[in-house]
Structures are given as structure tokens and as C-alpha cells.
Design an enzyme around this catalytic site. Structure first.
Site, PDB file in Angstrom:
ATOM      1  N   SER A   1       6.881  23.212   4.638  1.00 49.17           N
ATOM      2  CA  SER A   1       6.332  23.706   3.375  1.00 49.17           C
ATOM      3  C   SER A   1       5.193  22.802   2.926  1.00 49.17           C
ATOM      4  O   SER A   1       5.275  21.582   3.021  1.00 49.17           O
ATOM      5  CB  SER A   1       7.418  23.712   2.297  1.00 49.17           C
ATOM      6  OG  SER A   1       6.820  23.838   1.018  1.00 49.17           O
TER       7      SER A   1
ATOM      8  N   GLU B   1       1.507  35.223  -2.624  1.00 45.98           N
ATOM      9  CA  GLU B   1       2.078  34.346  -3.655  1.00 45.98           C
ATOM     10  C   GLU B   1       0.992  34.018  -4.672  1.00 45.98           C
ATOM     11  O   GLU B   1       0.240  33.053  -4.504  1.00 45.98           O
ATOM     12  CB  GLU B   1       2.608  33.040  -3.027  1.00 45.98           C
ATOM     13  CG  GLU B   1       3.846  33.233  -2.176  1.00 45.98           C
ATOM     14  CD  GLU B   1       4.577  31.918  -1.857  1.00 45.98           C
ATOM     15  OE1 GLU B   1       4.059  30.844  -2.204  1.00 45.98           O
ATOM     16  OE2 GLU B   1       5.660  32.002  -1.266  1.00 45.98           O
TER      17      GLU B   1
HETATM   18 ZN   LIG Z   1       4.591  27.242  -3.603  1.00 43.31          ZN
END
Ligand SMILES: [Zn+2]
Length: 270
Positions: free
Chosen positions: A137, A189
Site C-alpha cells: 500500500s 478512489e
Molecule cells: Zn488511500
């Protein structure tokens, strides 16, 4: 008479472009060596499902957002335990301040830096569909921030619209746009912003490139020249396998970043 005028204008235009190139090419250069660790750190490091963060890429300027809120006054946070990179926060603060001048002031930070333990916990809780495993991530890099709006979801809220159009001016990019899912491997996102710094954010915005595309371009073409906000930049890609010597201009500012894929990108300001 008109032919002469045309000729003169043409010469001026050609001269301008030739001059621009000479300006870059003729400045004296010097070679410096970069450290091997540099391959894994810097503002252009790619972290995705294919390229996990390496330990050299872990950030060293993480602070508790609550303690440094004076750097971004007016910014709300979803809980007081949010950790954030100081460098990112500084740029975020400038961005939020300018948004406020446009009457956009309902930002809330949902997440910024997550250490590997926290990421593993999240992955366990949310599952593979909603979270990435530890090390995969961008939040583990400290270069990403999830920005929400207290007025609604980011794909429709004024905060989301403003950021989509203006974040590049402050070094941020919308990391997972709706039309790039096939390249990023991540669904849209509208809240996730990645810090890459200027001039890179401006280039990616102008060219409509996500980070994967930008790095692929640099790897293939090795160079990109641009003028952003009146400053001239020369961005050069070096393949680490060919050695770690880079060319810079003495006395001129430059930045080095790895791409986490065996390359180094050098940005020289002229
Ligand atoms: Zn994020």
C-alpha cells in the site's frame, strides 16, 4: 513584402526553439554517484500490487497529525491517532489554505501514513477486496493521504472536485482515477491523493498519466523537459544496471528519486 515578413517570423520561432534546447544542452555538467538505497526511496517510488515497498523506502519524518495541526489549520481528522509525513503535511497545508480562499473548507483526513503492522491488521479486517497486504500500500510509504469531505462523498463533494482540478499545483495527484483501473489495478478512489512533488504532478496532470504510465514513459524515452510555473526542468531516467552515476548541473538544485523498479529519476531545475 509579405514573404519577407513570414520568413522573419519563422526564423524567430525556429530560433526560439533551438535556443531553448541549446540552453539545456550547453550548460556544464558534472557526474555524481547516487547511493544504492536511493533506488527504493524518493517521491516517485512506485508501490503497487507488483512492487512492494522495501525497507530502505520506509519514511523517517512521520509525526502525529494532532501535534502538528498548526501546519494545516482548519483540517479535520477522523480520529486523533492519524500519523502523517511532515513533508506531505506541509504541502497539504498549503493546498488546504488555497482551497479555503475558494470557499472550499470541509476537508477531513481519514488516513495518511500506516505502518506495516497497521496495514496487516487492516488487510486481515477488510479482506483482499478492500485493503492491500502490508508493504503493497502507498500508505506504507508515507506519501499518500485519504482526504474526505464532511459534506458528502468525494466523487460529488466540492472538496473532491476542487482537489481533482487543483491538487497538481501542490505536488499531489489523484492516484486511482476511474479511467485507469486497468493500469493501476485499483478501483476509482476519489479520496486517495499521492504526493509526487512538482514538476511531476504537473506533467502527469497535463499528460493524463498515472504514476505507472509516467514512469514507463521515462524508462522508455529517458528524458522529459518541461516548464512549470515559470521554472524549467529536465527529468532524466537512469537504469541502475548501467551504473549509479548521474549528470547534474553544478550549483543548480536537483532531486533524485528511485522508482522502486531498478531505476533512478533525476530532476534538474534550470
Ligand atoms: Zn488511500
Amino acid at each position: 513584402m509579405k514573404k519577407w515578413l513570414f520568413l522573419i517570423i519563422s526564423l524567430i520561432v525556429i530560433g526560439f526553439f533551438v535556443f531553448e534546447d541549446i540552453e539545456f544542452a550547453e550548460v556544464p555538467r558534472m557526474e555524481v554517484a547516487v547511493e544504492k538505497d536511493q533506488l527504493y526511496r524518493g517521491e516517485l517510488v512506485l508501490v503497487n500490487g507488483e512492487f512492494p515497498i522495501s525497507k530502505q523506502g520506509l519514511p523517517n519524518d512521520i509525526v502525529l497529525l494532532e501535534d502538528y495541526q498548526s501546519m494545516a489549520p482548519g483540517l479535520q481528522m477522523v480520529d486523533p491517532s492519524i500519523l502523517i509525513s511532515r513533508n506531505l503535511l506541509q504541502n497539504l497545508g498549503l493546498m488546504i489554505k488555497d482551497a479555503e480562499k475558494d470557499g472550499i473548507d470541509h476537508f477531513i483526513i481519514n488516513s495518511a501514513y500506516r505502518n506495516l503492522d497497521k496495514q496487516a491488521e487492516l488487510y486481515e479486517e477488510m479482506g483482499a477486496e478492500y485493503a492491500l497486504p502490508a508493504g503493497y500500500s502507498e500508505h506504507n510509504l508515507g506519501l499518500s493521504v485519504d482526504i474526505g469531505s464532511t459534506e458528502g462523498s468525494m466523487d460529488t463533494a466540492a472538496e473532491g472536485r476542487w482537489l481533482e482540478q487543483n491538487a497538481w499545483k501542490y505536488g499531489f495527484i489523484l492516484r486511482y482515477p476511474s479511467n485507469k483501473q486497468e493500469i493501476t489495478g485499483i478501483q476509482y478512489e476519489p479520496w486517495h491523493f499521492r504526493f509526487v512533488g512538482l514538476p511531476h504532478s504537473a506533467i502527469m496532470y497535463k499528460e493524463d498519466w498515472v504514476l505507472e504510465e509516467y514512469l514507463a514513459y521515462l524508462r522508455e524515452h529517458t528524458q522529459y523537459k518541461t516548464t512549470v510555473q515559470g521554472n524549467k526542468y529536465e527529468i532524466t531516467y537512469y537504469k541502475a544496471a548501467d551504473g549509479l552515476d548521474i549528470s547534474i548541473i553544478p550549483e543548480q538544485p536537483y532531486q533524485v528519486s528511485g522508482d522502486n523498479m531498478g531505476g533512478v529519476i533525476v530532476t534538474v531545475e534550470l
